[in-house]
Write a protein that holds these residues in place. Structure first.
Motif, PDB file in Angstrom:
ATOM      1  N   GLY A 177      44.117 -37.778 -42.932  1.00 19.50           N
ATOM      2  CA  GLY A 177      44.163 -39.133 -42.409  1.00 19.50           C
ATOM      3  C   GLY A 177      44.440 -39.185 -40.924  1.00 19.50           C
ATOM      4  O   GLY A 177      44.045 -40.150 -40.241  1.00 19.50           O
ATOM      5  N   ARG A 178      45.115 -38.170 -40.400  1.00 17.72           N
ATOM      6  CA  ARG A 178      45.392 -38.124 -38.959  1.00 17.72           C
ATOM      7  C   ARG A 178      44.249 -37.490 -38.178  1.00 17.72           C
ATOM      8  O   ARG A 178      44.273 -37.476 -36.949  1.00 17.72           O
ATOM      9  CB  ARG A 178      46.687 -37.343 -38.712  1.00 17.72           C
ATOM     10  CG  ARG A 178      47.932 -37.981 -39.308  1.00 17.72           C
ATOM     11  CD  ARG A 178      49.198 -37.274 -38.865  1.00 17.72           C
ATOM     12  NE  ARG A 178      49.331 -35.939 -39.429  1.00 17.72           N
ATOM     13  CZ  ARG A 178      49.975 -35.671 -40.560  1.00 17.72           C
ATOM     14  NH1 ARG A 178      50.516 -36.665 -41.260  1.00 17.72           N
ATOM     15  NH2 ARG A 178      50.069 -34.431 -41.018  1.00 17.72           N
ATOM     16  N   THR A 179      43.256 -36.954 -38.904  1.00 20.55           N
ATOM     17  CA  THR A 179      42.179 -36.204 -38.257  1.00 20.55           C
ATOM     18  C   THR A 179      40.826 -36.894 -38.349  1.00 20.55           C
ATOM     19  O   THR A 179      40.049 -36.893 -37.392  1.00 20.55           O
ATOM     20  CB  THR A 179      42.065 -34.803 -38.905  1.00 20.55           C
ATOM     21  OG1 THR A 179      43.340 -34.173 -38.901  1.00 20.55           O
ATOM     22  CG2 THR A 179      41.069 -33.935 -38.159  1.00 20.55           C
TER      23      THR A 179
ATOM     24  N   HIS B 281      42.089 -41.899 -49.439  1.00 20.89           N
ATOM     25  CA  HIS B 281      43.011 -40.779 -49.587  1.00 20.89           C
ATOM     26  C   HIS B 281      42.845 -40.070 -50.924  1.00 20.89           C
ATOM     27  O   HIS B 281      43.777 -39.449 -51.433  1.00 20.89           O
ATOM     28  CB  HIS B 281      44.450 -41.262 -49.421  1.00 20.89           C
ATOM     29  CG  HIS B 281      44.877 -42.343 -50.373  1.00 20.89           C
ATOM     30  ND1 HIS B 281      44.204 -43.529 -50.507  1.00 20.89           N
ATOM     31  CD2 HIS B 281      45.913 -42.414 -51.256  1.00 20.89           C
ATOM     32  CE1 HIS B 281      44.808 -44.279 -51.408  1.00 20.89           C
ATOM     33  NE2 HIS B 281      45.838 -43.634 -51.882  1.00 20.89           N
TER      34      HIS B 281
ATOM     35  N   TYR C 254      37.327 -29.438 -40.100  1.00 16.22           N
ATOM     36  CA  TYR C 254      38.394 -29.463 -41.094  1.00 16.22           C
ATOM     37  C   TYR C 254      38.672 -28.072 -41.659  1.00 16.22           C
ATOM     38  O   TYR C 254      39.141 -27.936 -42.783  1.00 16.22           O
ATOM     39  CB  TYR C 254      38.015 -30.419 -42.231  1.00 16.22           C
ATOM     40  CG  TYR C 254      37.665 -31.810 -41.756  1.00 16.22           C
ATOM     41  CD1 TYR C 254      38.620 -32.639 -41.176  1.00 16.22           C
ATOM     42  CD2 TYR C 254      36.361 -32.303 -41.869  1.00 16.22           C
ATOM     43  CE1 TYR C 254      38.309 -33.912 -40.733  1.00 16.22           C
ATOM     44  CE2 TYR C 254      36.034 -33.583 -41.439  1.00 16.22           C
ATOM     45  CZ  TYR C 254      37.006 -34.376 -40.866  1.00 16.22           C
ATOM     46  OH  TYR C 254      36.680 -35.643 -40.426  1.00 16.22           O
TER      47      TYR C 254
ATOM     48  N   ALA D 210      47.520 -36.138 -46.080  1.00 17.02           N
ATOM     49  CA  ALA D 210      48.020 -36.955 -44.975  1.00 17.02           C
ATOM     50  C   ALA D 210      47.488 -36.446 -43.642  1.00 17.02           C
ATOM     51  O   ALA D 210      47.161 -37.234 -42.746  1.00 17.02           O
ATOM     52  CB  ALA D 210      49.546 -36.958 -44.969  1.00 17.02           C
ATOM     53  N   ALA D 211      47.370 -35.119 -43.512  1.00 16.38           N
ATOM     54  CA  ALA D 211      46.811 -34.543 -42.285  1.00 16.38           C
ATOM     55  C   ALA D 211      45.357 -34.944 -42.104  1.00 16.38           C
ATOM     56  O   ALA D 211      44.898 -35.174 -40.979  1.00 16.38           O
ATOM     57  CB  ALA D 211      46.945 -33.021 -42.312  1.00 16.38           C
TER      58      ALA D 211
ATOM     59  N   GLU E 236      48.936 -44.517 -45.326  1.00 17.54           N
ATOM     60  CA  GLU E 236      49.800 -43.384 -45.025  1.00 17.54           C
ATOM     61  C   GLU E 236      51.144 -43.487 -45.736  1.00 17.54           C
ATOM     62  O   GLU E 236      51.773 -42.469 -46.069  1.00 17.54           O
ATOM     63  CB  GLU E 236      49.998 -43.283 -43.512  1.00 17.54           C
ATOM     64  CG  GLU E 236      48.703 -43.001 -42.754  1.00 17.54           C
ATOM     65  CD  GLU E 236      48.912 -42.933 -41.256  1.00 17.54           C
ATOM     66  OE1 GLU E 236      50.082 -43.035 -40.824  1.00 17.54           O
ATOM     67  OE2 GLU E 236      47.916 -42.790 -40.524  1.00 17.54           O
TER      68      GLU E 236
ATOM     69  N   PRO F  23      53.987 -37.218 -45.890  1.00 22.09           N
ATOM     70  CA  PRO F  23      53.462 -36.932 -44.544  1.00 22.09           C
ATOM     71  C   PRO F  23      53.234 -35.454 -44.280  1.00 22.09           C
ATOM     72  O   PRO F  23      52.505 -35.096 -43.354  1.00 22.09           O
ATOM     73  CB  PRO F  23      54.537 -37.516 -43.619  1.00 22.09           C
ATOM     74  CG  PRO F  23      55.775 -37.602 -44.453  1.00 22.09           C
ATOM     75  CD  PRO F  23      55.308 -37.872 -45.850  1.00 22.09           C
TER      76      PRO F  23
ATOM     77  N   ARG G 212      37.867 -43.376 -38.659  1.00 18.58           N
ATOM     78  CA  ARG G 212      38.031 -44.536 -39.536  1.00 18.58           C
ATOM     79  C   ARG G 212      36.789 -45.421 -39.492  1.00 18.58           C
ATOM     80  O   ARG G 212      36.177 -45.613 -38.444  1.00 18.58           O
ATOM     81  CB  ARG G 212      39.257 -45.357 -39.123  1.00 18.58           C
ATOM     82  CG  ARG G 212      40.577 -44.599 -39.127  1.00 18.58           C
ATOM     83  CD  ARG G 212      40.963 -44.114 -40.515  1.00 18.58           C
ATOM     84  NE  ARG G 212      42.177 -43.335 -40.525  1.00 18.58           N
ATOM     85  CZ  ARG G 212      43.383 -43.827 -40.837  1.00 18.58           C
ATOM     86  NH1 ARG G 212      43.504 -45.106 -41.157  1.00 18.58           N
ATOM     87  NH2 ARG G 212      44.440 -43.048 -40.833  1.00 18.58           N
TER      88      ARG G 212
END
Length: 597
Positions: free
Chosen positions: A350-352, A316, A378, A347-348, A337, A342, A355
């Protein structure tokens, strides 16, 4: 603060008129908390270049536990460094900080606060400047730590805004600021991101940066990036009860990624370097470093490495987010997270982003994310990096001069320094290297080799090999392997008086290592002199392509290929004047020039 930068007591008031040469200047103070914040301040120093009306000074609050490296950095800036107590007593026309803490409310002057990363994203009960959460009389509305830089805990002092100008890079930060701390919203100024602008301006120099980092044709540059703190990729506590990913990652970088097809570097947060000490960081990375991983120094070069990257294995950190903004494929090895707002762009991400997992092959995951990557994936996040890409210099200078109530310089545009070309940093493997020979062709002469550095555990190559042998750098720590190596290589200048000329060293080396079939003296980035057990002395060098340019390749790969050619029963004469050395999908044309022994 000791060493590096000279701490001086700067004359003030009437006393200044007696001791300084330039008088009547507007005084600007740069407040440094640690290396991380100082590097952002260095980004904006050029905005005052050429202006005889401005005197710049610096100070360090001493509030951060990460003070190592600050004196050296300030010394490079060449500004007078005031003791913090004097800085608090001295009136200034403008005060610029890239972080909070250290009694900023005590400074006398209009205060502009910049972000030292990609906006404000982290929840921190103790910030990266190392000081305690301030008591502002505005307790956080929830049990979650406040968002650093966007909440009353950081922005207010006795209910009033701490800064005259809170510099933001995008309106999304302003929206969160208005929600979290409406009292500070009137101080907000949208002025872009100078760090991002320097990166954008340097994008056309990607090829030069890749060459400087020793990335050859057909190679992929993999950047391992980590922020600081326990739940970072380097910290190893990313998820509750999860295994530490870092040891696995460092071992698989050498075991799975062929040396001639991948180049690996690490970009670590300065707080890692200076919190644990450079010596300790190098010790932790020792196996990986001996296998070819280079750690980019904390003060310079990380932006150039990012521009040059083909894939970033990160967390992050702002570095990972900048990579995504540039359209570079990213794999997240850690992403806590709970440590992020959030609503923030990080944070976005990390949701996209995909991993990184320990299941399966590291190489397969890297190759898959690179092959499947859409540079526009992105795009929306990139747009939130800065609302004014390329314009931060003009916007920030306008802000700074407005706060000083001084007209901007006439006929001189506001400019940031270009990113410098970093020192040449080729990969160096002092761990033993396992060479797999995948095929030899005689018409025309051709050898395919795959090399893996052996660090800790034997590699588990997927390639089928016709033969295999060991190549060892003479400067290896594993000196016992030199006596059983098939090829020994030495990297040095051709005129190094300690070793003698390459012809002499190669003769001596064959005597030292009687079981070695070939020795190589690499006296340049793409050439070496080799001597065979039969006594032949040969110069191997990158042959110029039709466009006149020669491939950049570790000359040890040339020596490895020639050894494979000779041990297959083929003669040296059949390899003259040129042999093709294949590493992965890349064919390197290598000139073979017999020399007089």
């Amino acid at each position: 603060m000791t060493g590096g930068a000279a701490r001086v007591r700067v004359p003030v008031g009437e006393d200044a008129e007696r001791w300084v040469t330039r008088v009547g200047c507007r005084r600007v103070l740069f407040i440094v908390h640690n290396v991380t914040s100082a590097t952002r301040l260095l980004d904006v120093l050029p905005l005052f270049d050429g202006d005889l009306r401005v005197q710049m000074t610096a100070t360090c609050t001493g509030s951060s536990p990460f003070l190592a490296g600050v004196p050296e950095l300030l010394a490079r800036a060449g500004l007078p460094v005031l003791p913090w107590e004097q800085a608090k007593e001295t009136p200034f026309d403008l005060v610029v900080s890239a972080s909070y803490g250290g009694e900023l409310a005590s400074v006398q002057g209009k205060l502009a606060v910049l972000s030292h990363g990609v906006g404000y994203n982290k929840r921190l009960s103790t910030p990266d400047t190392g000081h305690r959460t301030p008591d502002t009389g505005h307790p956080s509305p929830s049990s979650s730590p406040p968002v650093f830089g966007l909440s009353p805990d950081w922005l207010l002092e006795d209910g009033r805004p701490l800064a005259t100008a809170t510099v933001l890079s995008h309106p999304e930060q302003l929206e969160r600021l208005r929600s979290a701390c409406p009292e500070a919203a009137p101080t907000a100024v949208l002025a872009g991101d100078p760090c991002y602008d320097r990166i954008l301006a340097a994008l056309p120099r990607r090829a030069a940066f890749r060459r400087a980092l020793g990335v050859g044709p057909g190679q992929r540059l993999i950047v391992v990036s980590s922020t600081w703190a326990s739940r970072s990729l380097f910290g190893g506590a990313a998820e509750p009860e999860a295994d530490d990913l870092l040891p696995w990652l460092l071992s698989r970088l050498s075991a799975e990624l062929p040396a001639d097809e991948y180049r690996t570097v690490a970009v670590l947060h300065p707080n890692i370097w200076y919190g644990h000490g450079p010596g300790q960081v190098h010790a932790w990375l020792d196996n990986a470093r001996r296998a070819g991983l280079d750690a980019i120094p904390p003060l310079d070069g990380w932006r150039q490495a990012l521009i040059a990257a083909d894939c970033v294995l990160g967390d992050h950190s702002s570095v990972t987010y900048y990579a995504a903004s540039l359209g570079i494929p990213v794999l997240l090895g850690a992403f806590p997270e709970q440590d992020l707002d959030p609503l923030s762009p990080v944070a976005a991400l990390g949701r996209t982003a995909p991993r990184l997992v320990r299941r399966g092959s590291l190489r397969a995951q890297i190759d898959q994310v690179v092959a499947a990557h859409d540079p526009g994936r992105y795009k929306e996040l990139a747009e939130q990096t800065s609302s004014a890409p390329g314009e931060s210099a003009a916007l920030l200078r306008r802000l700074f001069y407005g706060l000083m109530e001084l007209p901007e310089p006439d006929q001189r545009p506001a400019l940031l320094d270009p990113l410098p070309l970093p020192p040449y940093l080729p990969a160096r493997r002092t761990a033993p290297v396992r060479v797999l020979v995948g095929g030899i062709g005689s018409h025309p002469p051709e050898v395919s080799v795959v090399r893996y550095a052996v660090s800790g555990a034997e590699p588990e190559p997927a390639e089928r090999a016709d033969s295999a042998y060991t190549l060892v750098d003479e400067e290896t720590r594993e000196t016992g392997r030199l006596g059983i190596a098939d090829v020994v290589v030495r990297y040095a200048a051709g005129d190094d008086p300690r070793l003698g000329p390459p012809a002499a060293w190669t003769a001596e080396a064959l005597d030292r290592y009687p079981y070695c079939g070939l020795v190589a003296y690499a006296d340049g980035p793409d050439r070496c002199v080799v001597r065979t057990r039969d006594g032949d002395l040969v110069r191997l060098s990158a042959a110029a392509a039709p466009d006149g340019r020669a491939d950049l390749c570790d000359p040890a790969a040339y020596a490895a290929a020639l050894h494979a050619w000779l041990t297959s029963g083929r003669s040296l004469e059949r390899a003259v004047p040129r042999i093709t050395v294949r590493t992965g999908t890349t064919a390197h044309q290598v000139a073979v020039e017999p020399l007089t022994p």
